[in-house]
Design a protein around this motif. Structure first.
Motif, mmCIF file in Angstrom:
data_model
loop_
_atom_site.group_PDB
_atom_site.id
_atom_site.type_symbol
_atom_site.label_atom_id
_atom_site.label_comp_id
_atom_site.label_asym_id
_atom_site.label_seq_id
_atom_site.Cartn_x
_atom_site.Cartn_y
_atom_site.Cartn_z
ATOM 1 N N GLU A 282 6.206 9.750 -5.861
ATOM 2 C CA GLU A 282 6.868 8.502 -6.237
ATOM 3 C C GLU A 282 6.305 7.298 -5.475
ATOM 4 O OE1 GLU A 282 9.282 10.412 -2.922
ATOM 5 O OE2 GLU A 282 8.318 11.092 -4.784
ATOM 6 N N ALA A 285 4.094 5.167 -7.852
ATOM 7 C CA ALA A 285 4.845 4.321 -8.772
ATOM 8 C C ALA A 285 5.470 3.135 -8.044
ATOM 9 C CB ALA A 285 5.927 5.140 -9.480
ATOM 10 N N ARG A 286 5.923 3.365 -6.822
ATOM 11 C CA ARG A 286 6.555 2.283 -6.065
ATOM 12 C C ARG A 286 5.535 1.189 -5.723
ATOM 13 N NH1 ARG A 286 10.335 -1.316 -5.313
ATOM 14 N NH2 ARG A 286 10.393 -2.104 -3.173
ATOM 15 N N ARG A 288 3.011 0.275 -7.514
ATOM 16 C CA ARG A 288 2.834 -0.502 -8.746
ATOM 17 C C ARG A 288 4.044 -1.392 -9.001
ATOM 18 N NH1 ARG A 288 1.348 4.663 -10.585
ATOM 19 N NH2 ARG A 288 3.154 4.760 -11.984
ATOM 20 N N GLU A 289 5.238 -0.889 -8.738
ATOM 21 C CA GLU A 289 6.447 -1.682 -8.933
ATOM 22 C C GLU A 289 6.462 -2.913 -8.021
ATOM 23 O OE1 GLU A 289 9.625 0.957 -8.129
ATOM 24 O OE2 GLU A 289 9.315 2.194 -9.922
ATOM 25 N N VAL A 290 6.052 -2.744 -6.767
ATOM 26 C CA VAL A 290 6.021 -3.859 -5.832
ATOM 27 C C VAL A 290 5.018 -4.914 -6.304
ATOM 28 C CG1 VAL A 290 5.417 -4.549 -3.480
ATOM 29 C CG2 VAL A 290 6.809 -2.507 -3.861
ATOM 30 N N ALA A 292 4.028 -5.504 -9.384
ATOM 31 C CA ALA A 292 4.581 -6.175 -10.559
ATOM 32 C C ALA A 292 5.665 -7.176 -10.162
ATOM 33 C CB ALA A 292 5.148 -5.143 -11.533
ATOM 34 N N GLU A 293 6.473 -6.817 -9.172
ATOM 35 C CA GLU A 293 7.539 -7.719 -8.717
ATOM 36 C C GLU A 293 6.953 -8.947 -8.037
ATOM 37 O OE1 GLU A 293 11.485 -8.994 -8.155
ATOM 38 O OE2 GLU A 293 10.623 -7.422 -9.413
ATOM 39 N N ARG A 307 -2.077 -10.842 -13.510
ATOM 40 C CA ARG A 307 -1.204 -9.684 -13.681
ATOM 41 C C ARG A 307 -1.886 -8.438 -13.131
ATOM 42 N NH1 ARG A 307 3.140 -8.839 -16.758
ATOM 43 N NH2 ARG A 307 2.779 -10.815 -17.842
ATOM 44 N N ALA A 358 3.894 0.399 -0.901
ATOM 45 C CA ALA A 358 5.037 1.155 -1.395
ATOM 46 C C ALA A 358 6.244 1.050 -0.478
ATOM 47 C CB ALA A 358 4.639 2.625 -1.571
ATOM 48 N N GLU A 362 12.809 -5.200 -0.785
ATOM 49 C CA GLU A 362 13.057 -6.360 -1.633
ATOM 50 C C GLU A 362 13.121 -7.636 -0.798
ATOM 51 O OE1 GLU A 362 13.138 -6.456 -4.957
ATOM 52 O OE2 GLU A 362 12.577 -4.338 -4.873
#
Length: 377
Positions: A282, A285-286, A288-290, A292-293, A307, A358, A362
């Protein structure tokens, strides 16, 4: 004076705002780090640190020689087996750096009368590999499979042809169209050498990399290079591919034959990080999420940001001087960011370069965006 010409180079760099300086960092830096390539936050992970320490206690501070003499330990062999298995390749070969791995792959696979087709956005290590190769090199438009086809059409042999490209480009963090590139190369029987430095640990199933995600892992016409210094939090590099390619590198790659083997501590750290990533997929994925945020918040605040396809977020700066000042102001405000200027950027556009991790919270993401906005030129 023998080196007097350097003074003129200094004046030119100063006038263009391109002077680079070293900034030694303390062990416990107070800065929020969005400049390093520690995508998974593993460099200081206790298991990774212990892996390095255990290897040093077992094997000593250095590898003692080149890989073909005394520099190959059982630890190196284990790391190669597990890297190949994780990434879906038949075999792997570990080098002292990702730079050395790229030089090895390109030069050893581009003999006399070969053609090397190189993406215009490639990393300096691939570019230098093309320069050192004995074949002819052609630079083609960035991420353009049709341009690759046109270049391959010009090759009359008798040597082989190979296309070399980053999988994720380090400046803007955009991903190459790997499947389309592979289709173009296969039309002409050309091989692919893909630098997955910024894909390993971030893209693909559980971080297995961009070639794995594109369905190219294990293909007999694909060779992948990786670094151990980014997602795996250590140092070194590796080439992965068919066993016959790896055997060829052992016998023909000068940066393998004549270089001291990777230090055991680095190999131990990388192996521990790889095993941790297997257990905690995981993390990929984290990251990539960071990314994108960060992109979403920066663009919402009016910044011109690219992007991200992986973990790199690029923010356009007004000028080389403006980029340097912006990065310095961010640092003064407690945030460390990268600063990319010519000649490091192929398009001449200066940028702040942010790397997602990762392990960022927030609150840290919010703080980073706020500082970038408050210090904007």
């Amino acid at each position: 004076m023998a080196f007097g010409w350097i003074d003129q180079q200094v004046r030119v760099r100063t006038r263009r705002g391109l002077v680079r300086t070293l900034r030694p960092r303390p062990a416990d830096s107070p800065l929020l780090d969005l400049a390093s390539n520690d995508y998974l936050g593993l460099t200081r992970h206790p298991e990774v640190v212990e892996g390095a320490a255990r290897a040093a206690r077992t094997w000593g501070g250095g590898s003692t020689g080149s890989r073909l003499v005394t520099g190959t330990t059982e630890l190196h062999a284990q790391l190669e087996r597990e890297l190949a298995d994780f990434c879906g390749s038949e075999a792997a070969l570990v080098f002292s750096s990702g730079y050395a791995a790229n030089l090895a792959a390109v030069t050893a696979l581009a003999p006399l009368r070969s053609l090397v087709v190189s993406d215009a956005g490639n990393h300096a290590s691939l570019i230098d590999g093309c320069r050192l190769a004995r074949g002819t090199s052609q630079v083609v438009e960035h991420s353009d499979p049709d341009a690759v086809r046109k270049a391959l059409q010009t090759h009359e042999g008798p040597g082989p042809a190979v296309f070399v490209s980053d999988t994720v480009f380090s400046v803007d963090g955009d991903a190459a169209p790997l499947a389309a590139h592979a289709e173009a190369c296969r039309e002409y029987g050309a091989g692919l050498v893909l630098d997955d430095a910024h894909g390993l640990g971030v893209l693909g199933e559980g971080g297995r990399g961009a070639p794995h995600a594109a369905g190219l892992a294990g293909a007999d016409d694909v060779v992948v290079t990786v670094t151990l210094s980014k997602s795996l939090g250590s140092q070194g590099g590796a080439v992965l591919g068919p066993a016959r390619v790896i055997d060829h590198l052992v016998n023909a790659a000068r940066t393998f034959i004549f270089d001291t083997g990777l230090a055991p501590a680095a190999a131990g750290a990388a192996l521990s990080a790889l095993r941790l990533l297997r257990r905690e997929p995981e993390r990929a994925a984290r990251a990539r999420e960071v990314a994108a945020e960060l992109h979403a918040r920066l663009t919402a605040a009016g910044h011109e940001a690219v992007r991200p396809d992986a973990a790199v977020v690029s923010v356009r700066a007004p000028s080389p001087e403006g980029a340097v000042q912006w990065a310095a102001d961010c640092r003064a405000a407690g945030l460390s960011v990268g600063c990319f200027r010519p000649p490091s950027v192929p398009d001449g556009i200066s940028r702040l370069r942010l790397t997602a991790r990762a392990d960022l919270s927030e609150a840290q993401i919010e703080r980073a965006v706020r500082v970038i906005g408050e210090t904007r030129p």
